[in-house]
Every structure is written in structure tokens, then in C-alpha cells.
Write an enzyme that holds these catalytic residues in place. Structure first.
Site, short mmCIF file in Angstrom:
data_model
loop_
_atom_site.label_atom_id
_atom_site.label_comp_id
_atom_site.label_asym_id
_atom_site.label_seq_id
_atom_site.Cartn_x
_atom_site.Cartn_y
_atom_site.Cartn_z
CG HIS A 15 26.64 32.84 -9.90
ND1 HIS A 15 27.23 30.84 -9.45
CD2 HIS A 15 26.60 32.06 -11.54
CE1 HIS A 15 27.48 30.47 -10.73
NE2 HIS A 15 26.54 30.87 -11.81
CG HIS A 34 28.01 29.57 -21.35
ND1 HIS A 34 26.72 28.16 -20.96
CD2 HIS A 34 28.52 29.92 -19.80
CE1 HIS A 34 26.92 27.93 -20.06
NE2 HIS A 34 27.44 28.91 -18.45
C1 HEM Z 1 32.39 27.90 -10.93
C2 HEM Z 1 31.74 27.56 -12.46
C3 HEM Z 1 30.88 27.97 -12.74
C4 HEM Z 1 29.56 27.16 -12.76
C5 HEM Z 1 29.46 26.32 -12.01
C6 HEM Z 1 27.97 27.48 -12.76
C7 HEM Z 1 27.24 27.40 -12.96
C8 HEM Z 1 25.89 27.58 -12.72
C9 HEM Z 1 24.20 27.15 -13.45
C10 HEM Z 1 24.65 25.55 -13.19
C11 HEM Z 1 23.69 28.57 -13.91
C12 HEM Z 1 22.16 28.12 -13.79
C13 HEM Z 1 21.74 27.69 -15.41
C14 HEM Z 1 20.31 27.91 -15.81
O1 HEM Z 1 19.83 26.89 -15.25
O2 HEM Z 1 19.57 28.78 -15.84
C15 HEM Z 1 24.94 29.51 -13.74
C16 HEM Z 1 23.63 30.81 -14.15
C17 HEM Z 1 24.22 31.96 -14.48
N1 HEM Z 1 25.59 31.54 -14.49
FE1 HEM Z 1 27.61 30.23 -13.82
N2 HEM Z 1 28.49 29.24 -13.21
C18 HEM Z 1 30.19 29.18 -13.12
C19 HEM Z 1 30.54 30.07 -13.35
C20 HEM Z 1 30.08 31.59 -13.66
C21 HEM Z 1 30.82 32.51 -14.67
C22 HEM Z 1 32.20 32.39 -14.51
C23 HEM Z 1 30.23 33.62 -15.24
C24 HEM Z 1 30.22 35.11 -15.29
C25 HEM Z 1 31.11 36.10 -14.99
C26 HEM Z 1 28.70 33.01 -14.50
C27 HEM Z 1 27.43 33.99 -14.54
C28 HEM Z 1 26.32 32.82 -14.47
C29 HEM Z 1 25.15 33.65 -15.02
C30 HEM Z 1 24.67 35.36 -15.54
C31 HEM Z 1 23.56 33.25 -15.06
C32 HEM Z 1 22.16 33.64 -14.76
C33 HEM Z 1 21.11 32.75 -15.96
C34 HEM Z 1 20.14 33.75 -15.86
O3 HEM Z 1 19.71 34.40 -15.06
O4 HEM Z 1 19.36 33.36 -17.03
N3 HEM Z 1 28.84 32.20 -14.08
N4 HEM Z 1 25.55 29.47 -13.47
#
Ligand code: HEM
Length: 719
Positions: free
Chosen positions: A262, A94
């Protein structure tokens, strides 16, 4: 209290913190943006040089501490499955993911996630906890480690700790100390307002307003539940494609990043979002800078609410593996609602052993989930093909992801020469706009003499040097005179560069460079300097414009031509150039260019005054040239601009006739940009300084200083 309402003094404080000039007069020129990040707001002082300090950092010890940190769960914000990796990666993503190519702003480069509005964006919920968890490490390494570097490194080490071999890392991101004032995040006044205000048509993702790269106010990219919250993976795919392209990512990089992101961690939505307190900027002071605090129920661990979506994407969310594609492609998915009420996709008939365990109790199995954006990776035909390839070839997936993560987190750091630290990769990458080192050992005086004897006019020399340098933007440190990319496509053909004149000037300068063993990039700048020295002499002031040799010449192979489109000037107040029908006001684009070039308001003023009398207006236009002595570096622009002997009459949307007040006789033509320097109270005050009888020499010296700053804006090797 009644008395307090009437008289501000009895409140106990008399310093005005209410309505600013910009609020009273919203159309006023916001010159403040030129003076951000002043040393006065920096507690480390003007002499502190982070990029030097970080070179003393014990990187091995820091990396070891970060690896240990990942699995040291803290009671106040426990780690899911005992591993902070997912949270750290989301924080780093982010911080980098706000970068957009159109203006080079956003990105991981300055630690802006610590300040408003980003610290309180809905999409950044609970990243305040991620940064607070890192505080002991920041505290330990102190000023040798910026927050900006720490945030990116924490995400990178999280991947290392979960089994990914990362591609590399560079230090060198300097922190800011107050919120940025120049970044446009959208016109909405409400968080997560529907996308409609920023698209001409929401169904046409390309119609997203420039320079924005997110679909709604307060999101990093797309809405995880679907376009305007309505699930539809194909529609979401189109928005993902556009927004990631605006971050310089192609389809393959986009699938790799989304899947690789993810592969670890989880989404949080196991509770009632109404129990969360306000974001950090609006929270009570006893929350001590944290936001989204749940003072009603437990709200941590398995009861955390962040996005409202609930669940992990993979079976083993603390491992770098191929589990994302195993589940995404291996199961059918259907729409469900999370406990917090958010749309999410869940697998149909999932096998027990494919279910991830609960974050606190490994004996409980949970359903995995996909967001609408994840489903886009399955349903969009182009994304699907890439997903299938990654599924079949995990090593290839790991490599593409590692490179895309590096690009994501380093895109706004500037040329590779700025990279610092033991993990800087050797390879040159084309998105880094590589430039080979140029020679420094040639005879500068001899080259200058040859240029002077070449017959080029002052206007030709100065305009070409300016055009070569003006593409630089401090936001992501792209563009600039180094590399002499003005010789190459696409820059050589930009209307703003006057291609015919440019080709004619280059035909003179290139042989001079080749003969002397100097780079064309150096010789273009030297020619500008020669022009200025001649013009100063004509005004009776002797100057020697400072010059440091060593620029290199890039080749077409080193140039990702398509990516340079965003550097094309659509307007340039200094050259009095506005692309036809371009809707933004010239004043705005004057400030925009000045800000990206790092000019202060007085520097911008001195530069304009010089450029006008040197005859460098686009197309050789005489508009805005308030002098009979074109080609002499006089202060005539300011003298005439501030002289009540003239009146200014609009004769077109951008043009004004300058008449002698007494006789009514037309004298010159002015442009809007010229008049800004006579009408805006602050710029007029500067113009008056330069118009004074005792300022003629000061003007020349200030012009030369500002000019030199622009010519050297991309010379990181001189710092
Ligand atoms: C296509 C666009 C993306 C969307 C719509 C998206 C959406 C989300 C959402 C809704 C969450 C949950 C947040 C929470 O409730 O804690 C999340 C978590 C996460 N996202 Fe994405 N994401 C996207 C792209 C990415 C990218 C590009 C990365 C990294 C390269 C990423 C890495 C992560 C990680 C590691 C988590 C887990 C956070 C945790 O474990 O606390 N995301 N994402």
C-alpha cells in the site's frame, strides 16, 4: 417453445451438458480431479515444453517493454496518475496470495487467475482490466511467455519502475487451460458470506477450516473493512496474522508486505457499486470476457469502483518511499465512509502537503485512507513495533519487503533448481527446501547387491522408500525423496513413518550409502527398487526397476523443520494408514495423495494392488492383504476383490470381514479403501483389467511404472 421444453433434440444440440454424475450422487468419488490439465485441452499440444520455450525469451526486451507499458495510459482504462504500477502489483499479489501452505494449492504458479472462479472473485474485481491491458505484451512474446510468468513479472517490474530494487525473478510458471477442479475454496454458496461458516469460532482465527487461508468466500485474505465488515483493527490484526501465516509469512514479512503493497496505488470506491455489471463469468457476451462493467455512468479513472474503499494510502502513490509509515504513524485516524459506502479510516487534520493529488487532475488534493488491515499495523502491539522499526530504517524496510515479495511470488515454484532466467538470485533460502546435488558416479549394481544381502525384508524396503517419496506434492512441489529429509526432524518422528522401523532400516542403509559415496536419498529409493524386483521375481516376472542416481542429502540447517508439519500424512490409502480420529474419509485422502503425486486413476489402482500384496500396510497390519503369497508381486488383490466367492461384512467403522460366501468362514480383513476399488464403477473396471488372466505381467509392469513415477516425482533435474 412448449415443444422445446419436452424434447431436448429440438433445441438443436444433443450433447449433454447438464447434471453430472457428481450432481446426481454427491458422494460419488470425483476421479476427474486426477485427470486435469490433460494435453487434449492444451492448444499448444503435448510436445510443447514451456520451460524450454521460455529460455529463448528476450528478457531484456520484455523488461524494457514492461517499464514503458507502466506509463502508457490507455483511454479505455486510464492509469491512475498515468502509472499502472498499483494495478499490476495488486494483480500479481492476488495471483500469488491464494497460496496456502496446508495443501500447497493456490498461488501464482499456473495462471489460474484467468479462469473461474478466481477471475470472478469479488476481491479480484477489475484485475480483468489489468490482464487485458497486458494483452499487447503477451501477444508480442507469444508462447515464450506464459500468462502466469507475465502476471508476476508485471508486478515486479511495476516496483522497479517506482524505485524499489527488487530481489530477483524466476520464469518457469506453466499456464493451465481450464479451471482447476481440485482446489477447495470453502463450502459457502454465496460470495462474501459471513466468515462464520468457515470458523469454529470467528473470534478464534486459528479455528479457520483447513486448508483455507482466507476469511470469506471470494476474498484473497481478510475483509478490508474489518471482521465480517465491522471495523476493529485488533480483531482484524488477529485474522491477518493467521491468514498470512497460512501463506508462510511471519509478522515481519506480513507488515512489510501490507505496507509495501500500500505504499503505491490506491483503492477505488468513488461511485455507486450498484452501477457495476456482473463479474466476468456472469457478464453479457458483448462485454467480451470483462466484468464489473459500468454501463450507467463513467466508471473509469477517478470514477472507478473496485473494492468500494476510496483513496490512496500515501502522499506520492507512484513512488517507492516511506510515505506509508509517515502517514500511518504520523496522524490520528478516524472511521469514515467512502462515497461507495465502505468503512475506511481517514486522517484527522491532515496537512495540505501530505495529501495525494487526484488521479486525473493534479491541482485537486484528496484525503488519504487506511483500511482496517492497515490500522492493524498500528494498533497490534507486535505489528506496531515492526512498523516503527521500518519507519526509522527505510533501507531495512525496502530489503525485507523485496525478499518477502520474492518469497510471495516464488513460494509455489518449487526447488531452486527449477528457476529460470537472468535474474535468479544466487543465494539459497531455507524456504526453498534446498538440497545439495548428489553424486551420480557410484556403482549402482554394487549398492543394490549390498542392499539385497543386508537382510532387510521386502516390506521394510518398499515401505521406507514409499514413505520417503510420498510427501511430494505437485501443488507447490515440496516434499519427496530428494534430500532424504525422512532422516531428519520432524519427519523421522511422524507416526505415519513408523519411527522404530524407520530407524532400524536407516541404520542398515546409511552405512551402505556412506561406503559407496551415494546419497542416503538414493539408497532409500534403491532399496525400494530392490524389494520390488525381488517381489516380481517371486511372482515369476523379471523386471529391472528404472533408476537415476543423483539425489542429495539435506542437512538440518537446510531444513525449516516447522514448515514441514503440513507435509505430514494424516492418512495414506496406499499404506492403509489413517491417523486415529482423523475426520476425512480414507477415499478422499486416497484421491488427495494420488492427485498431489500426479497419479492417474489407473496408476493409483496398480499401485494399491502392489502395495497390498507386498505387505506394506502400516504397522504390518494384515488388513487388506488378500493373498497367501505376501511378498510376491501378484495380482491377487484384484483377483480376490472381484471374485463373487466372497462377501464383505462391516465389523467396524473402517474394517470389513471377508468371508467365503459358501461356508461363511472368515478369510481376510478388508478396509474401506480396499472396498472402494471393488465398489466404485470406474475403479472396479480397472481392477477387472488387472484381475484378468492375461494381465499378470501387465500388472507388474504398470505397478513398476507408477512406482517409478512416485520415486521420481521430485526429480526436476531429469526433465
Ligand atoms: C492485509 C491484507 C490486505 C488487505 C485487506 C488489502 C486490501 C486492499 C484493498 C481494499 C485495496 C483496494 C482495491 C481497489 O479498490 O482498487 C487494495 C489495493 C492494493 N493492494 Fe492491498 N490489501 C492487503 C495486502 C496487500 C499486499 C500484501 C499487497 C502487495 C504486496 C497489496 C497491494 C495492493 C496494491 C498495490 C493496491 C493498489 C491497487 C491499485 O492501485 O489499483 N495489498 N488492497
Amino acid at each position: 417453445m412448449a415443444a422445446a421444453g419436452k424434447c431436448p433434440v429440438v433445441h438443436g444440440a444433443v450433447t449433454q451438458v447438464g447434471m453430472s454424475t457428481m450432481e446426481w450422487w454427491p458422494k460419488a468419488l470425483n476421479l476427474d480431479i486426477l485427470h486435469q490439465h490433460d494435453t487434449k485441452t492444451n492448444p499448444l499440444g503435448a510436445d510443447f515444453d514451456y520451460r524450454k520455450a521460455v529460455q529463448k525469451l528476450d528478457v531484456a526486451a520484455l523488461k524494457k517493454d514492461l517499464l514503458a507499458f507502466m506509463t502508457q495510459s490507455q483511454d479505455w482504462w486510464p492509469a491512475d496518475w498515468g502509472h499502472y504500477g498499483g494495478l499490476m502489483i495488486r494483480m500479481a499479489w492476488h495471483s500469488a496470495g491464494t497460496y496456502r501452505t496446508a495443501d500447497g494449492r493456490g498461488g501464482a504458479g499456473h495462471g489460474n487467475q484467468r479462469f473461474a472462479p478466481l477471475n470472478s472473485w469479488p476481491d479480484n474485481a477489475n484485475l480483468d482490466k489489468a490482464r487485458r491491458l497486458l494483452w499487447p505484451i503477451k501477444k508480442k512474446y507469444g508462447n515464450q511467455l506464459s500468462w502466469a510468468d507475465l502476471i508476476v513479472l508485471a508486478g515486479t517490474m511495476a516496483y522497479e519502475s517506482m524505485g524499489l530494487k527488487t530481489y530477483g525473478f524466476s520464469f518457469g510458471r506453466e499456464d493451465i487451460w481450464h479451471p482447476e477442479k481440485d482446489v477447495y475454496w470453502g463450502s459457502e454458496k454465496e460470495w462474501l458470506a459471513p466468515s462464520d461458516a468457515r470458523y469454529a469460532k470467528v473470534d478464534d482465527p486459528a479455528s479457520l477450516e483447513n486448508p483455507l487461508a482466507a476469511v470469506q468466500m471470494g476474498l484473497i485474505y481478510v475483509n478490508p473493512e474489518g471482521v465480517n465488515g465491522k471495523p476493529d483493527p485488533l480483531k482484524t490484526a488477529a485474522q491477518v496474522r493467521e491468514t498470512f501465516a497460512r501463506m508462510a509469512m511471519n509478522d515481519e514479512e506480513t507488515v512489510a508486505l501490507t505496507a509495501g503493497g500500500h505504499t503505491v496505488g490506491k483503492a477505488h470506491g468513488n461511485g455507486n457499486p450498484a452501477n457495476l455489471g456482473p463479474a466476468p463469468e456472469g457478464a453479457d457476451i458483448e462485454d467480451q470476457g470483462l466484468g464489473w462493467v459500468n454501463h450507467v455512468t463513467r466508471g473509469i479513472g477517478r470514477d472507478t469502483v473496485t473494492s468500494g474503499i476510496e483513496g490512496a494510502w500515501t502522499t506520492h502513490p507512484t513512488r517507492w518511499d516511506n510515505g506509508y509509515f509517515d502517514l500511518l504513524l504520523g496522524y490520528d485516524w478516524w472511521l469514515q465512509k467512502s462515497p461507495a459506502g465502505a468503512w475506511q479510516w481517514e486522517p484527522v487534520n491532515i496537512r495540505e502537503e501530505d495529501m495525494p493529488v487526484d488521479v486525473e487532475d493534479p491541482t485537486i488534493r484528496c484525503k488519504p485512507i487506511m483500511t482496517d488491515a492497515d490500522m492493524a499495523m498500528k494498533f497490534d502491539p507486535a505489528y506496531r513495533k515492526i512498523s516503527e522499526r521500518f519507519h526509522q530504517d527505510p533501507a531495512y524496510f525496502s530489503e525485507v519487503f523485496a525478499r518477502a515479495w520474492f518469497k510471495l511470488t516464488h513460494r509455489d515454484l518449487g526447488p531452486k533448481s527449477r528457476y529460470i532466467g537472468p535474474d535468479v538470485p544466487k543465494e539459497n533460502l531455507v524456504w526453498q527446501d534446498p538440497v545439495p546435488e548428489g553424486r551420480k558416479d557410484y556403482d549402482v549394481a554394487a549398492v543394490k547387491a549390498k542392499i539385497a544381502a543386508s537382510g532387510l525384508s521386502i516390506s521394510d524396503m518398499v515401505a521406507t522408500a514409499w514413505d520417503s517419496a510420498r510427501t511430494f506434492r505437485g501443488s507447490d512441489k515440496r516434499g519427496g525423496a530428494n534430500g532424504a529429509r525422512i532422516r531428519l526432524a520432524p519427519q523421522k518422528d511422524w507416526a505415519g513413518n513408523e519411527p522404530e522401523r524407520l530407524a532400524r532400516v536407516l541404520a542398515v542403509l546409511e552405512p551402505i550409502a556412506a561406503q559407496a559415496g551415494a546419497s542416503v536419498a538414493d539408497v532409500i529409493v534403491l532399496a525400494g527398487n530392490v524389494g520390488i524386483e525381488q517381489a516380481a521375481k517371486a511372482a515369476g516376472v523379471a523386471v529391472d526397476v528404472p533408476f537415476a542416481p543423483g539425489r542429495g542429502d539435506a542437512t538440518a540447517e537446510m531444513t525449516d523443520a516447522a514448515s514441514f508439519a503440513v507435509l505430514e500424512p494424516l492418512a495414506d490409502g496406499f499404506r492403509n494408514w489413517l491417523k486415529k480420529d482423523y475426520a476425512v474419509t480414507p477415499e478422499e485422502l486416497l484421491l488427495d495423495r494420488a492427485q498431489l503425486l500426479g497419479l492417474t486413476a489407473p496408476e493409483m489402482t496398480a499401485l494399491i494392488g502392489g502395495m497390498r500384496v507386498l505387505g506394506t500396510n502400516h504397522g504390518g497390519s494384515r488388513h487388506g492383504v488378500f493373498t497367501e503369497r505376501v511378498g510376491a508381486l501378484t495380482n491377487d488383490f484384484f483377483v480376490h476383490l472381484t471374485d463373487m466367492a466372497y462377501t464383505w461384512k462391516p465389523v467396524g467403522s473402517n474394517l470389513y470381514e471377508v468371508r467365503e460366501r459358501k461356508s461363511g468362514a472368515p478369510k481376510w480383513m478388508a478396509t474401506r479403501v480396499d472396498l472402494v476399488f471393488g465398489s466404485n464403477a470406474i475403479l472396479r473396471a480397472y481392477a477387472e483389467v488387472y484381475a484378468q488372466d492375461d494381465s499378470r505381467e501387465k500388472f507388474v509392469h504398470d505397478f513398476v511404472a507408477a512406482w517409478t513415477k512416485v520415486m521420481n516425482a521430485d526429480r526436476f533435474d531429469l526433465a
